[in-house]
Design a protein around this motif. Structure first.
Motif, mmCIF file in Angstrom:
data_model
loop_
_atom_site.group_PDB
_atom_site.id
_atom_site.type_symbol
_atom_site.label_atom_id
_atom_site.label_comp_id
_atom_site.label_asym_id
_atom_site.label_seq_id
_atom_site.Cartn_x
_atom_site.Cartn_y
_atom_site.Cartn_z
ATOM 1 N N THR A 28 0.823 -1.205 0.000
ATOM 2 C CA THR A 28 0.000 0.000 0.000
ATOM 3 C C THR A 28 0.858 1.257 0.000
ATOM 4 O OG1 THR A 28 -0.106 -0.009 2.414
ATOM 5 C CG2 THR A 28 -1.885 -1.128 1.223
ATOM 6 N N VAL A 29 2.183 1.111 0.092
ATOM 7 C CA VAL A 29 3.082 2.257 0.128
ATOM 8 C C VAL A 29 3.122 2.932 -1.246
ATOM 9 C CG1 VAL A 29 5.219 1.043 -0.458
ATOM 10 C CG2 VAL A 29 5.308 3.009 1.027
ATOM 11 N N THR A 30 3.300 4.249 -1.236
ATOM 12 C CA THR A 30 3.379 4.995 -2.485
ATOM 13 C C THR A 30 4.730 5.678 -2.586
ATOM 14 O OG1 THR A 30 2.402 6.938 -1.463
ATOM 15 C CG2 THR A 30 0.903 5.416 -2.564
ATOM 16 N N SER A 31 5.116 6.049 -3.792
ATOM 17 C CA SER A 31 6.394 6.707 -4.017
ATOM 18 C C SER A 31 6.314 7.569 -5.267
ATOM 19 C CB SER A 31 7.497 5.663 -4.177
ATOM 20 O OG SER A 31 8.723 6.281 -4.482
ATOM 21 N N GLU A 32 7.073 8.651 -5.251
ATOM 22 C CA GLU A 32 7.162 9.525 -6.421
ATOM 23 C C GLU A 32 8.075 8.906 -7.492
ATOM 24 O OE1 GLU A 32 5.809 12.706 -6.856
ATOM 25 O OE2 GLU A 32 4.624 12.390 -5.021
ATOM 26 N N LYS A 33 9.065 8.120 -7.053
ATOM 27 C CA LYS A 33 10.025 7.511 -7.979
ATOM 28 C C LYS A 33 9.404 6.288 -8.638
ATOM 29 C CE LYS A 33 13.888 8.890 -5.111
ATOM 30 N NZ LYS A 33 15.028 8.436 -4.327
ATOM 31 N N THR A 34 9.805 6.030 -9.877
ATOM 32 C CA THR A 34 9.330 4.853 -10.589
ATOM 33 C C THR A 34 10.522 4.124 -11.195
ATOM 34 O OG1 THR A 34 8.993 6.100 -12.625
ATOM 35 C CG2 THR A 34 7.090 5.867 -11.151
#
Length: 85
Positions: A28-34
């Motif tokens: 469920t964690v989100t991040s700006e990096k891909t």
């Protein structure tokens, strides 16, 4: 399950900064990096300091503790008590 109250559960890549190893899982964690993964998909990238590929317990490089020396140090400091035989 009630609709609309649960966080978004999606594929995420976790990358160990110490070793460079990465693994794809769901979170469920989100991040700006891909990151572009080997299957051609683009996933959020989460950088972690320690994972199973760099943790001393899992790599076998953990520090050996001298337990006999620790016991003797304890006995020197506090002495032996007379109680049980």
């Amino acid at each position: 399950m009630k609709p609309g109250i649960h966080p978004d559960y999606h594929p995420v890549v976790f990358k160990d900064t110490a070793t460079g190893d990465a693994f794809l899982t769901r979170s469920t964690v989100t991040s700006e990096k891909t990151i572009e993964w080997s299957d051609g998909g683009t996933y959020p990238l989460v950088l972690v300091d320690i994972s199973s590929s760099s943790h001393p317990f899992w790599t076998g490089s953990r520090r050996v503790v001298d337990t006999a020396g620790q016991v003797e140090k304890f006995h020197r400091r506090y002495g032996r008590r007379g109680g049980r035989a």
